[in-house]
Design a protein around this motif. Sequence first.
Motif, PDB file in Angstrom:
ATOM      1  N   ASN B  51     -22.734   4.904  -6.820  1.00  0.00           N
ATOM      2  CA  ASN B  51     -22.129   4.146  -5.722  1.00  0.00           C
ATOM      3  C   ASN B  51     -21.111   3.191  -6.320  1.00  0.00           C
ATOM      4  O   ASN B  51     -21.380   2.540  -7.312  1.00  0.00           O
ATOM      5  CB  ASN B  51     -23.197   3.344  -4.980  1.00  0.00           C
ATOM      6  CG  ASN B  51     -24.121   4.252  -4.205  1.00  0.00           C
ATOM      7  OD1 ASN B  51     -23.720   5.331  -3.777  1.00  0.00           O
ATOM      8  ND2 ASN B  51     -25.360   3.842  -4.045  1.00  0.00           N
ATOM      9  N   SER B  56     -15.509   7.591  -2.585  1.00  0.00           N
ATOM     10  CA  SER B  56     -15.112   7.495  -1.182  1.00  0.00           C
ATOM     11  C   SER B  56     -13.651   7.086  -1.048  1.00  0.00           C
ATOM     12  O   SER B  56     -12.931   7.588  -0.185  1.00  0.00           O
ATOM     13  CB  SER B  56     -15.998   6.507  -0.439  1.00  0.00           C
ATOM     14  OG  SER B  56     -17.274   7.077  -0.294  1.00  0.00           O
ATOM     15  N   HIS B  97     -17.369  12.645   7.519  1.00  0.00           N
ATOM     16  CA  HIS B  97     -17.654  11.359   6.909  1.00  0.00           C
ATOM     17  C   HIS B  97     -19.147  11.149   6.740  1.00  0.00           C
ATOM     18  O   HIS B  97     -19.961  11.747   7.430  1.00  0.00           O
ATOM     19  CB  HIS B  97     -17.066  10.235   7.763  1.00  0.00           C
ATOM     20  CG  HIS B  97     -15.578  10.322   7.890  1.00  0.00           C
ATOM     21  ND1 HIS B  97     -14.737   9.626   7.073  1.00  0.00           N
ATOM     22  CD2 HIS B  97     -14.800  11.044   8.709  1.00  0.00           C
ATOM     23  CE1 HIS B  97     -13.482   9.909   7.396  1.00  0.00           C
ATOM     24  NE2 HIS B  97     -13.508  10.768   8.388  1.00  0.00           N
ATOM     25  N   GLN B  98     -19.458  10.250   5.841  1.00  0.00           N
ATOM     26  CA  GLN B  98     -20.849   9.916   5.566  1.00  0.00           C
ATOM     27  C   GLN B  98     -21.517   9.381   6.837  1.00  0.00           C
ATOM     28  O   GLN B  98     -22.614   9.772   7.175  1.00  0.00           O
ATOM     29  CB  GLN B  98     -20.841   8.846   4.475  1.00  0.00           C
ATOM     30  CG  GLN B  98     -22.196   8.494   3.956  1.00  0.00           C
ATOM     31  CD  GLN B  98     -22.072   7.523   2.802  1.00  0.00           C
ATOM     32  OE1 GLN B  98     -20.972   7.145   2.391  1.00  0.00           O
ATOM     33  NE2 GLN B  98     -23.184   7.111   2.279  1.00  0.00           N
ATOM     34  N   HIS B  99     -20.819   8.479   7.518  1.00  0.00           N
ATOM     35  CA  HIS B  99     -21.296   8.011   8.808  1.00  0.00           C
ATOM     36  C   HIS B  99     -20.546   8.827   9.843  1.00  0.00           C
ATOM     37  O   HIS B  99     -19.325   8.880   9.815  1.00  0.00           O
ATOM     38  CB  HIS B  99     -21.018   6.526   8.979  1.00  0.00           C
ATOM     39  CG  HIS B  99     -21.617   5.724   7.872  1.00  0.00           C
ATOM     40  ND1 HIS B  99     -22.975   5.535   7.773  1.00  0.00           N
ATOM     41  CD2 HIS B  99     -21.066   5.131   6.797  1.00  0.00           C
ATOM     42  CE1 HIS B  99     -23.225   4.838   6.681  1.00  0.00           C
ATOM     43  NE2 HIS B  99     -22.084   4.576   6.062  1.00  0.00           N
ATOM     44  N   GLN B 159     -24.274  16.947  12.541  1.00  0.00           N
ATOM     45  CA  GLN B 159     -23.448  17.281  11.391  1.00  0.00           C
ATOM     46  C   GLN B 159     -22.683  18.581  11.628  1.00  0.00           C
ATOM     47  O   GLN B 159     -21.526  18.710  11.233  1.00  0.00           O
ATOM     48  CB  GLN B 159     -24.339  17.418  10.169  1.00  0.00           C
ATOM     49  CG  GLN B 159     -23.539  17.413   8.904  1.00  0.00           C
ATOM     50  CD  GLN B 159     -24.422  17.094   7.733  1.00  0.00           C
ATOM     51  OE1 GLN B 159     -25.492  17.653   7.603  1.00  0.00           O
ATOM     52  NE2 GLN B 159     -23.993  16.179   6.907  1.00  0.00           N
ATOM     53  N   ASP B 177     -18.609  14.074   2.756  1.00  0.00           N
ATOM     54  CA  ASP B 177     -18.933  12.837   2.044  1.00  0.00           C
ATOM     55  C   ASP B 177     -20.425  12.543   2.188  1.00  0.00           C
ATOM     56  O   ASP B 177     -20.890  12.246   3.291  1.00  0.00           O
ATOM     57  CB  ASP B 177     -18.085  11.696   2.628  1.00  0.00           C
ATOM     58  CG  ASP B 177     -18.169  10.433   1.791  1.00  0.00           C
ATOM     59  OD1 ASP B 177     -18.840  10.459   0.746  1.00  0.00           O
ATOM     60  OD2 ASP B 177     -17.564   9.424   2.198  1.00  0.00           O
ATOM     61  N   GLU B 178     -21.163  12.640   1.109  1.00  0.00           N
ATOM     62  CA  GLU B 178     -22.608  12.386   1.091  1.00  0.00           C
ATOM     63  C   GLU B 178     -23.301  13.044   2.285  1.00  0.00           C
ATOM     64  O   GLU B 178     -23.981  12.392   3.072  1.00  0.00           O
ATOM     65  CB  GLU B 178     -22.884  10.866   1.137  1.00  0.00           C
ATOM     66  CG  GLU B 178     -22.267  10.088   0.006  1.00  0.00           C
ATOM     67  CD  GLU B 178     -23.130  10.069  -1.255  1.00  0.00           C
ATOM     68  OE1 GLU B 178     -24.201  10.699  -1.255  1.00  0.00           O
ATOM     69  OE2 GLU B 178     -22.707   9.449  -2.236  1.00  0.00           O
ATOM     70  N   GLY B 181     -27.334  12.679   2.881  1.00  0.00           N
ATOM     71  CA  GLY B 181     -27.993  11.364   2.877  1.00  0.00           C
ATOM     72  C   GLY B 181     -28.921  11.160   4.053  1.00  0.00           C
ATOM     73  O   GLY B 181     -29.936  10.491   3.937  1.00  0.00           O
ATOM     74  N   THR B 209     -21.262  13.461  -3.632  1.00  0.00           N
ATOM     75  CA  THR B 209     -22.684  13.123  -3.610  1.00  0.00           C
ATOM     76  C   THR B 209     -23.024  12.285  -4.837  1.00  0.00           C
ATOM     77  O   THR B 209     -22.231  12.176  -5.767  1.00  0.00           O
ATOM     78  CB  THR B 209     -23.531  14.414  -3.596  1.00  0.00           C
ATOM     79  OG1 THR B 209     -24.897  14.067  -3.503  1.00  0.00           O
ATOM     80  CG2 THR B 209     -23.311  15.242  -4.840  1.00  0.00           C
TER      81      THR B 209
END
Lengths: 322, 522
Positions: B51, B56, B97-99, B159, B177-178, B181, B209
């Motif tokens: 991280n 990102s 995106h991750q979120h 997703q 992106d991730e 998770g 990741t």
Amino acid sequence: MSDFFFQLLLILDSTLRIATPLMLCAMAGIFSERSGIVDISLEGKMLSGAFVAATVAALTGSAWAGLFCAMGAGVFMSLIHGFACITHRGDHVVSGVAINILASGLTVVLGIALFRRGGQTPHLPKEDRFTPIEWIGVSVLDPVPVVGAVYRQLISGHNPLVYGALIAVPVCAFIIYHTRFGLRLRAVGEVPEAVDSAGVSVAWLRYRALIAGGLLCGIAGAYLSIAQGAHFVREMSAGKGYIALAAVIFGNWRPIPAFLACLLFGFLEAWTARLQGTTIWLLQDIPTPLVQAMPYVLTVLLLAGLIGRPRPPAAIGQPYGK
Amino acid sequence: MPGKRTGGGGDAAPLALRLEGISKSFGLVRANRNIDLDVKPGSIHGIIGENGAGKSTLMNIIYGMHRADEGRIHVAGQPVDVRSSADAIACGIGMVHQHFMLVPTFSVLENVMLGTEGGMFLREGRQAARRRIMELSERFSLAVDPDAIVGDLNVGQRQRVEIIKALKGGANVLILDEPTGVLTPQEAEQLFDIIRVLRERGVSVLLITHKLAEIMAITDTVSIMRQGKMAGHRETAQTSPEELAELMVGRKVLLEVDRTPANPGNVRFSASGLGYTNPAGIVELADISFEVRSGEILGVAGVSGNGQTQLMEVLAGMRPLTAGTISILGTEIRADTATSPRRIRILGVGHIPEDRHHHGLVLNFEARENMILGFHDSALTGTGFLMDQSAMSSNCRERMAGFDVRPGNPRLNARSFSGGNQQKMVIAREFSANPGVLLVGQPTRGVDVGAIEFIHKRLLALRDAGCAILLVSVELDEIMSLADRIMVLCAGRNVGIIDAAAADRRTLGLMMAGQRQEGAVA
């Protein structure tokens, strides 16, 4: 019975006239709030619109010029709000209150500077205002019971801005639910990141929503000073912007329910006005201030979750961007 | 499979994506420094890093959310100037995106349409979008119902919607992106299947990741980032998790936890017939019994959402016990006992909550304030009416040093620390109260490799010091490497408790699906 019917008709007629600025402002509020901008400044935009409309109409002698300039004034105030909240990520409520205070002071100062009548604008003759339009066929239908009276009192005989407001509601509903702009507008108030990642500018979308709101508030202001009234009086918006905002919340940020809420609030006010000094129907002894407080009381009850549950746009009030 | 990628005239086809000398600074922070990257068409390329290594930022540059200070981007051999997401989409780059970037109140169809409505009015665009969704879901086996409301879908389905959104414009490069998770192991497996289908259909996938296992499992090539720079590029087949971890962290990392056998003592913490029925009347936990001895770790395994969260919260006093008893260091708590997180804490229980952002920290508070949460009336904040600010600072500084929290500044808001450092703050706070019993939820969720190693070591050290630890984690590997005994939850019930030494993934997997196994103690 016929007396009751006549009284009811008068109340409904006056409901429509009272609800007109509420409807226009509520639609404006729906645009800005659906885009994620808290719009407590409806009041100030309407007041500026009212002042500019009366001033321009007085100076040019044209109600239409007054209306267009009022719309411009509404947009101008909206842009200030947008500049503070969108571009500079300011607090929406603080900016909104500032705009209301600005409008409240500036209209009076400019009014005194221009006309030296203690903040009022000159009285407008009939030709410089929006006056009621008599629909065709009123005299033909008049003898018909019920229908004739309804047609004459309720449907015909309002000024063009009342009809404009009534048209604005379905138009807004159509824009919000059936157009590209509406889809993006609804999305940007919920998840602005989604709009951004879809390649659409969040800032420009919110500005457009505010501009649309400014136009509508300007019309509402013009209605107060050059359609319903004949001149501008200081503080003539008298909290209608806040009641419109209450209607937006009451209508759960949807055009048709918000429109119905405006009619409800308008009806309550028309009812109290009618009741004063008369002894018809029941409940005539209810104190007027209590009925006037009803929109706010109902909104508080709604927000407390006692009547349904309001669901505001998820991202409302949150600045977007890095 | 590997032969397919290198052969077949791969050299003749232009690279799907090529980055040259990308640099980006935010103020004084140099998030990306002179990054080069080549992605072959129709391949799965992993980008791994801790991280804060700049992964990102780099992806946001490719996708036009940020603009690089220097460097060039080529897509399919052509130089491109990506100024916005719209430009990236036009170049054939899609991103998940991750979120998730989804509007929960919208239908799948509306979410997919957003941004490409195909005209002023939605009417005609709707038909086209529906056809496109059907086409994509068939071609890439992404089953979704276009009329479902996104808020009603589970994470895996959402997703899929995101992937459809990213592919709708005909993207040739897909950035994930991730992506795992938020997924359960099963959902992650399904996602990998989808990614393989994408590769077969010629889409290049960039997988971001920090999980080594994912890189090894699915990628063809991998680039490693460290502190904003590229630390190396490897063919996945020719590297090992150890090498990748070393490149990521910049030093050798022990991936296997080095632990000694447990030396259990007395029972410190136990539950018998524990049950929890929520206010809506739904039974969320029923008939759970276990005991944890001094000096041992009891792991709680299960597919996410099978009652682990509720169990932790009941044990920590955040939710009321509705059936059975809990015994904490000799004190018995029954369903009718009035309790609270504070009372439980006073009994000697430490709690590292699953969701550190909501229950572990106040993100807008300073580190030193977070360090006393729950202990604000203890002596270290002073005995008088006012809080002793300097004692708070020095106490915080000391703990930050002891738990390697970086930067070690007590006045910084918790929000400005990375996930791993936030977690270390929570751990530092709970550990320094010297708990007799410790409840640990997802200790390494969203935490980078270096910090995971550290956290695991400290947990084992606490165990060896005699603490009774209950560990809940969705990472099966974590449970298997830390726990001495493993309890498996399924649908809010205890499927059984087995010795960690006897546990393998297959047995645990079957138990997680609700099947009792021989040798397991209920």
